[in-house]
Scaffold this motif. Structure first.
Motif, mmCIF file in Angstrom:
data_model
loop_
_atom_site.group_PDB
_atom_site.id
_atom_site.type_symbol
_atom_site.label_atom_id
_atom_site.label_comp_id
_atom_site.label_asym_id
_atom_site.label_seq_id
_atom_site.Cartn_x
_atom_site.Cartn_y
_atom_site.Cartn_z
ATOM 1 N N PHE A 343 -0.610 -15.523 7.594
ATOM 2 C CA PHE A 343 0.486 -14.812 8.256
ATOM 3 C C PHE A 343 -0.055 -13.832 9.302
ATOM 4 C CE2 PHE A 343 2.082 -15.915 4.009
ATOM 5 C CZ PHE A 343 3.257 -16.565 4.333
ATOM 6 N N GLU A 344 0.735 -13.600 10.327
ATOM 7 C CA GLU A 344 0.439 -12.531 11.285
ATOM 8 C C GLU A 344 1.103 -11.262 10.739
ATOM 9 O OE1 GLU A 344 1.432 -11.057 15.855
ATOM 10 O OE2 GLU A 344 2.182 -13.000 15.138
ATOM 11 N N VAL A 345 0.319 -10.266 10.441
ATOM 12 C CA VAL A 345 0.837 -9.061 9.785
ATOM 13 C C VAL A 345 0.910 -7.909 10.785
ATOM 14 C CG1 VAL A 345 0.483 -7.401 7.929
ATOM 15 C CG2 VAL A 345 -0.112 -9.809 7.581
ATOM 16 N N VAL A 346 2.074 -7.290 10.864
ATOM 17 C CA VAL A 346 2.251 -6.095 11.684
ATOM 18 C C VAL A 346 2.741 -4.969 10.780
ATOM 19 C CG1 VAL A 346 2.696 -7.313 13.838
ATOM 20 C CG2 VAL A 346 4.602 -6.805 12.313
ATOM 21 N N GLU A 347 2.340 -3.759 11.104
ATOM 22 C CA GLU A 347 2.741 -2.605 10.302
ATOM 23 C C GLU A 347 3.525 -1.651 11.177
ATOM 24 O OE1 GLU A 347 0.852 0.230 6.823
ATOM 25 O OE2 GLU A 347 -0.467 -0.782 8.232
ATOM 26 N N PRO A 348 4.746 -1.290 10.769
ATOM 27 C CA PRO A 348 5.573 -0.387 11.572
ATOM 28 C C PRO A 348 4.940 1.001 11.686
ATOM 29 C CG PRO A 348 6.877 -1.520 9.896
ATOM 30 C CD PRO A 348 5.442 -1.764 9.571
ATOM 31 N N ARG A 349 5.297 1.727 12.733
ATOM 32 C CA ARG A 349 4.823 3.103 12.874
ATOM 33 C C ARG A 349 5.441 3.964 11.764
ATOM 34 N NH1 ARG A 349 8.871 6.188 15.341
ATOM 35 N NH2 ARG A 349 10.497 4.938 16.362
ATOM 36 N N ASP A 350 4.805 5.085 11.499
ATOM 37 C CA ASP A 350 5.251 6.001 10.438
ATOM 38 C C ASP A 350 5.411 5.273 9.103
ATOM 39 O OD1 ASP A 350 5.350 8.078 12.280
ATOM 40 O OD2 ASP A 350 7.483 7.768 12.729
ATOM 41 N N SER A 351 4.469 4.386 8.838
ATOM 42 C CA SER A 351 4.582 3.578 7.620
ATOM 43 C C SER A 351 4.444 4.407 6.355
ATOM 44 C CB SER A 351 3.524 2.469 7.630
ATOM 45 O OG SER A 351 2.220 3.028 7.677
ATOM 46 N N HIS A 352 3.973 5.655 6.491
ATOM 47 C CA HIS A 352 3.832 6.521 5.318
ATOM 48 C C HIS A 352 5.169 7.091 4.868
ATOM 49 C CE1 HIS A 352 3.782 9.211 8.798
ATOM 50 N NE2 HIS A 352 4.223 10.158 7.997
ATOM 51 N N LEU A 353 6.218 6.983 5.700
ATOM 52 C CA LEU A 353 7.507 7.592 5.377
ATOM 53 C C LEU A 353 8.373 6.665 4.530
ATOM 54 C CD1 LEU A 353 8.480 9.343 8.731
ATOM 55 C CD2 LEU A 353 7.580 10.390 6.653
ATOM 56 N N CYS A 354 9.128 7.269 3.632
ATOM 57 C CA CYS A 354 9.965 6.539 2.670
ATOM 58 C C CYS A 354 11.164 5.877 3.359
ATOM 59 C CB CYS A 354 10.441 7.525 1.603
ATOM 60 S SG CYS A 354 11.381 6.787 0.255
ATOM 61 N N CYS A 355 11.603 4.764 2.780
ATOM 62 C CA CYS A 355 12.795 4.067 3.291
ATOM 63 C C CYS A 355 14.082 4.664 2.735
ATOM 64 C CB CYS A 355 12.732 2.580 2.943
ATOM 65 S SG CYS A 355 12.875 2.217 1.172
ATOM 66 N N GLY A 356 13.967 5.534 1.717
ATOM 67 C CA GLY A 356 15.149 6.172 1.147
ATOM 68 C C GLY A 356 15.647 5.549 -0.134
ATOM 69 N N SER A 357 14.971 4.533 -0.635
ATOM 70 C CA SER A 357 15.401 3.902 -1.882
ATOM 71 C C SER A 357 15.070 4.803 -3.066
ATOM 72 C CB SER A 357 14.734 2.535 -2.040
ATOM 73 O OG SER A 357 14.990 2.009 -3.323
ATOM 74 N N ALA A 358 13.797 4.901 -3.409
ATOM 75 C CA ALA A 358 13.306 5.875 -4.399
ATOM 76 C C ALA A 358 14.064 5.826 -5.718
ATOM 77 C CB ALA A 358 13.337 7.275 -3.806
ATOM 78 N N GLY A 359 14.090 4.644 -6.345
ATOM 79 C CA GLY A 359 14.764 4.506 -7.636
ATOM 80 C C GLY A 359 16.266 4.631 -7.494
ATOM 81 N N THR A 360 16.840 5.705 -8.023
ATOM 82 C CA THR A 360 18.286 5.921 -7.920
ATOM 83 C C THR A 360 18.648 6.862 -6.775
ATOM 84 O OG1 THR A 360 18.147 7.744 -9.521
ATOM 85 C CG2 THR A 360 18.637 5.546 -10.394
ATOM 86 N N TYR A 361 17.674 7.238 -5.956
ATOM 87 C CA TYR A 361 17.915 8.237 -4.908
ATOM 88 C C TYR A 361 19.007 7.787 -3.941
ATOM 89 C CZ TYR A 361 16.711 11.902 -1.515
ATOM 90 O OH TYR A 361 16.748 12.986 -0.674
ATOM 91 N N ASN A 362 18.977 6.512 -3.543
ATOM 92 C CA ASN A 362 19.971 6.061 -2.562
ATOM 93 C C ASN A 362 21.382 6.022 -3.151
ATOM 94 O OD1 ASN A 362 19.449 3.870 -4.194
ATOM 95 N ND2 ASN A 362 18.941 2.459 -2.535
ATOM 96 N N LEU A 363 21.502 6.134 -4.475
ATOM 97 C CA LEU A 363 22.815 6.221 -5.113
ATOM 98 C C LEU A 363 23.233 7.672 -5.324
ATOM 99 C CD1 LEU A 363 22.339 3.450 -7.831
ATOM 100 C CD2 LEU A 363 23.316 3.209 -5.544
ATOM 101 N N LEU A 364 22.257 8.535 -5.613
ATOM 102 C CA LEU A 364 22.558 9.938 -5.889
ATOM 103 C C LEU A 364 22.553 10.814 -4.639
ATOM 104 C CD1 LEU A 364 20.429 10.332 -9.144
ATOM 105 C CD2 LEU A 364 22.924 10.135 -8.984
ATOM 106 N N GLN A 365 21.794 10.404 -3.615
ATOM 107 C CA GLN A 365 21.707 11.154 -2.359
ATOM 108 C C GLN A 365 21.941 10.190 -1.184
ATOM 109 O OE1 GLN A 365 21.166 14.483 -2.177
ATOM 110 N NE2 GLN A 365 20.715 14.825 -4.341
ATOM 111 N N PRO A 366 23.116 9.577 -1.106
ATOM 112 C CA PRO A 366 23.329 8.502 -0.122
ATOM 113 C C PRO A 366 23.220 8.925 1.331
ATOM 114 C CG PRO A 366 25.401 9.127 -1.193
ATOM 115 C CD PRO A 366 24.313 9.793 -1.955
ATOM 116 N N GLU A 367 23.578 10.160 1.661
ATOM 117 C CA GLU A 367 23.535 10.582 3.066
ATOM 118 C C GLU A 367 22.095 10.670 3.573
ATOM 119 O OE1 GLU A 367 25.010 14.243 5.989
ATOM 120 O OE2 GLU A 367 25.631 14.195 3.881
ATOM 121 N N ILE A 368 21.230 11.336 2.811
ATOM 122 C CA ILE A 368 19.828 11.447 3.217
ATOM 123 C C ILE A 368 19.173 10.071 3.190
ATOM 124 C CG2 ILE A 368 17.602 12.510 2.707
ATOM 125 C CD1 ILE A 368 19.159 14.768 1.298
#
Length: 429
Positions: A343-368
């Motif tokens: 495969f040709e692999v590319v890595e997005p910028r700021d790859s160290h930052l979270c997508c916002g899932s974090a277990g139940t976080y996207n259910l308990l803190q949906p706006e952030i």
């Protein structure tokens, strides 16, 4: 950082551990540069350094948590990017876990919030209940506009279709193809077993094809991470204890070379079982289990992959799940494996930052969580990939809800490249 715990307080092992962590912090503020919530909210108290001060004050005073402290601790993703950044080695994970347990014991949440968290703890770790809840959620989707934000977020993540339960997730042994190189146990997970059964199926094919005998152990359950991050320590230890006993039976019966985890959030939890049971009767067995835990990419890096299928140099945007790159410090293995598989692999910028899932976080803190998803999806789409690969089901669902790009597990791509079927998400219409 100077602390002022009393000798009596320090008799508590959890307080003593937090005291050690707090004293490691030198207030440098490097963590603020890589904290997703600080970048979104711009509030010092929503940075690791700010939360550390809040936790210190709360624990030293020996008082119940207050609403201000709870708000900022709840906003923490536990992405652990701060631990990767910290030059002093502050073990923020254990500190915030202690704070959450203290909050759970001492703080009375508003009734609606308390009910929601109780429902999540009673449903998500149990595949049958979770499947039933998702079926019911489909009926509620037409009325989502009338519901509070958190309930709307829960309904939004309910898929329109669910795969049938997989018989491969039941306790059994899958023999290695050819000569056996390793004997491994597989954590089949809880939410993953409901949302995407093909991940475990592909993982089993991949491992057995490369000489692993794969055991799905009798008595195994949820890893405990979901309730652990809500501060429900008794529930977390109960789930973890079941797993320790189940896997140690296999260790004693036939030996295990590894306990393979293909959901990185679970992997971070299992690798920390030694700490979770450090002061109990399961301490030795828990430490053994933690020492055997490996992400599937770590095991495959040891085994090596030899591609047998032409994947056409498919352009893959690799999403580094926080629990894998920060929680487990596994960064290069998935990308190296994908490249070796063609495969040709590319890595997005700021790859160290979270997508916002974090277990139940996207259910308990949906706006952030929504803001973090928008940022993550934008950086992924900038790379013009044909598919997104990740090693955590939560990230896959979170990112997939914000883009039309197919999102698959790294193990599915490796399975395809080494003789398995093309992932259904990549099926040619």
């Amino acid at each position: 950082m100077q602390t002022n715990f009393t000798p009596e307080q320090l008799k508590d092992p959890a307080v003593a551990r937090s005291n050690q962590i707090l004293r490691t912090c030198v207030h440098c503020g490097f963590c603020t540069a890589t904290c997703p919530t600080y970048q979104v909210l711009g509030d010092e108290l929503d940075s690791p350094r700010g939360r550390i001060y809040l936790i210190k004050d709360m624990l030293e005073a020996g008082r119940p948590a207050d609403a201000r402290t709870v708000k900022h601790i709840d906003r923490c993703l536990s992405c652990l990017s701060c631990m990767t950044t910290c030059p002093s080695g502050v073990h923020y994970m254990h500190l915030v876990d202690h704070a959450r347990a203290h909050i759970e014991k001492t703080y009375r949440r508003p009734p609606m919030e308390r009910a929601l968290r109780s429902v999540l703890a009673a449903i998500l770790p149990y595949p049958r209940r979770f499947r039933m809840a998702l079926r019911a959620a489909r009926l509620g989707k037409p009325f989502a506009g009338l519901m509070p934000a958190q309930l709307r977020a829960m309904l939004a993540f309910a898929p329109s279709r669910l795969p049938a339960s997989s018989p491969l997730d039941r306790p059994q042994v899958f023999p290695a193809d050819g000569g056996r190189r390793k004997r491994v146990a597989l954590l089949t997970g809880c939410a993953q077993r409901v949302l995407d059964t093909e991940i475990n199926t592909a993982t089993i094919r991949l491992l057995t094809r490369h000489g692993c005998e794969v055991v799905v152990a009798e008595g195994m359950s949820c890893c405990g991470a979901l309730v652990h991050h809500m501060g429900r320590e008794d529930d977390a230890r109960g789930a973890a204890a079941r797993n320790v006993r189940a896997w140690m039976r296999e260790v004693r019966a036939g030996g295990l070379d590894a306990i393979v985890v293909n959901t990185s959030g679970c992997g971070t939890m299992v690798k920390d079982y030694g700490h979770l049971f450090a002061d109990g009767t399961l301490a030795e067995d828990a430490a053994t289990v933690a020492g055997l835990a490996r992400d599937v990419s770590e095991v495959m890096a040891e085994l090596g992959v030899t591609p047998t299928e032409d994947v056409g140099g498919l352009r893959v945007a690799y999403h580094a799940a926080c629990s894998l790159q920060h929680g487990q410090q596994v960064r290069t293995a998935p990308k190296t494996l994908l490249k070796a598989a063609g495969f040709e692999v590319v890595e997005p910028r700021d790859s160290h930052l979270c997508c916002g899932s974090a277990g139940t976080y996207n259910l308990l803190q949906p706006e952030i969580a929504g803001k973090l998803r928008e940022r993550k999806v934008a950086t992924i789409e900038e790379t013009a990939p044909q598919v997104v690969a990740a090693g955590n089901i939560g990230c896959m669902v979170q990112i997939g809800s914000g883009t039309a790009l197919p999102v698959v597990h790294t193990a599915q791509l490796l399975d395809w490249a080494t003789g398995g079927p093309r992932p259904a998400a990549l099926a040619v219409p």
